[in-house]
Design an enzyme around this catalytic site. Sequence first.
Site, short mmCIF file in Angstrom:
data_model
loop_
_atom_site.label_atom_id
_atom_site.label_comp_id
_atom_site.label_asym_id
_atom_site.label_seq_id
_atom_site.Cartn_x
_atom_site.Cartn_y
_atom_site.Cartn_z
N ASP A 13 0.84 -1.20 0.00
CA ASP A 13 0.00 0.00 0.00
C ASP A 13 0.87 1.25 0.00
O ASP A 13 1.74 1.40 0.88
CB ASP A 13 -0.88 0.04 1.26
CG ASP A 13 -2.06 -0.91 1.19
OD1 ASP A 13 -2.34 -1.46 0.10
OD2 ASP A 13 -2.72 -1.10 2.23
N GLY A 39 -3.60 -5.26 0.88
CA GLY A 39 -4.29 -6.34 0.18
C GLY A 39 -5.27 -6.95 1.16
O GLY A 39 -4.90 -7.28 2.30
N LYS A 40 -6.53 -7.07 0.72
CA LYS A 40 -7.57 -7.44 1.70
C LYS A 40 -7.32 -8.81 2.32
O LYS A 40 -7.43 -8.99 3.54
CB LYS A 40 -8.95 -7.38 1.04
CG LYS A 40 -9.33 -5.96 0.67
CD LYS A 40 -10.70 -5.86 0.07
CE LYS A 40 -10.92 -4.52 -0.60
NZ LYS A 40 -10.77 -3.34 0.26
N ASN A 184 -20.31 -4.43 3.19
CA ASN A 184 -20.66 -3.18 3.87
C ASN A 184 -21.91 -2.63 3.15
O ASN A 184 -22.41 -3.26 2.20
CB ASN A 184 -19.48 -2.20 3.91
CG ASN A 184 -19.02 -1.77 2.52
OD1 ASN A 184 -19.78 -1.87 1.54
ND2 ASN A 184 -17.80 -1.31 2.42
N GLY A 225 -22.02 0.47 13.34
CA GLY A 225 -21.96 -0.89 13.86
C GLY A 225 -22.19 -1.94 12.79
O GLY A 225 -21.65 -1.83 11.68
N ASP A 254 -11.21 -5.39 6.92
CA ASP A 254 -10.33 -6.58 6.99
C ASP A 254 -10.11 -6.98 8.44
O ASP A 254 -10.10 -8.18 8.77
CB ASP A 254 -8.99 -6.28 6.32
CG ASP A 254 -9.17 -5.86 4.87
OD1 ASP A 254 -10.14 -6.34 4.24
OD2 ASP A 254 -8.37 -5.06 4.38
O1 RIB Z 1 -9.19 -3.13 2.63
C1 RIB Z 1 -8.06 -2.32 2.54
C2 RIB Z 1 -7.15 -2.82 1.48
O2 RIB Z 1 -7.79 -2.70 0.22
C3 RIB Z 1 -5.86 -2.05 1.34
O3 RIB Z 1 -4.83 -2.59 2.12
C4 RIB Z 1 -5.57 -2.12 -0.16
O4 RIB Z 1 -4.43 -2.82 -0.47
C5 RIB Z 1 -6.81 -2.75 -0.79
O5 RIB Z 1 -6.62 -4.06 -1.08
#
Ligand code: RIB
Length: 303
Positions: A13, A39-40, A184, A225, A254
């Site tokens: 990121d 990365g999620k 979401n 929430g 995440d």
């Molecule tokens: O959910 C956040 C993530 O989404 C970030 O870390 C980015 O890399 C994208 O994958």
Amino acid sequence: MNSICIFGVFVADLCFFAEKIPAKGETVLGKNHLVGPGGKGSNQAISAARLNGNVNFITKIGKDNHADMALKLYQEAGVKTSSIIQDENLSTGVAGIMIDENGNNAINIISGAAEQLNNQDIDKNLDILKKSKIFLTQMETPDEVTIYSLKKAKENECITVLNPAPARNINKDDFSLLDFFTPNETEAEFYLNKKIKSEQDIKDAANEFLKKGVKNIIITLGEKGVYFANKNEEYFIDALKLKDEVVDTTGAGDAFNGAFVVALANEFKYKEALQFANKVAGISTTRLGAASSMPNLKEVEDY
Ligand code: RIB
């Protein structure tokens, strides 16, 4: 503890903090910049591992500096890496993230090496799926492979959790593969093709997902929430009241998903699992970065 298999993407990121996220055609002067792990799927694996989850992560990365960052991170957090494929001919992915002074973000992700994940990569790791109680994935990997992984997880009697981020098309027959679906509000709107504004809209949306074949629906609502429903019960859970200021919401979803699967692996009741995941997600928003913001178990207990 029951083991968890997570399939998804690692990227580096590149985060830019400024008063605001630039509008189209606009340049803003930023305040701060950091390069960190994201990365999620990878963030979810880190969230789960820092909470003492027993985690295997399936992904594909290159053999470059960003890949080294990933492997160091997994070693520190205790994520098992035998299922990580390294290909020297591919570049590890990157994401550009703009964050404003309220912690809101806008993300552009290039999955890089992980775009080349294929069904054989899942087949190579079937022994891990067989041993896992819970399987968690998202939608940053190629669609066909994401669905294939969920089918294989079901065949191997895993509890399946799909975090549909970023929201992409799912065939109507495939919703029945999902024990838990965790959109979401925006992602829920995408799948139902309508706006979700009121409490009643959220309840109606949850019902529609149950009718599509999802067994348990969890709609995450940010600072409002989370809403849960299955055929037996439905309820809202408030977000955690934070002691600290929100600085970066990147990776909060995440943090939530990683914590939720750890709670499932520990056989928490669903309501307790959701409260725990809410708390972890809340704490993550008070820290900078995605994977870097995931709290460990002691920090969660002490908060
Ligand atoms: O959910 C956040 C993530 O989404 C970030 O870390 C980015 O890399 C994208 O994958």
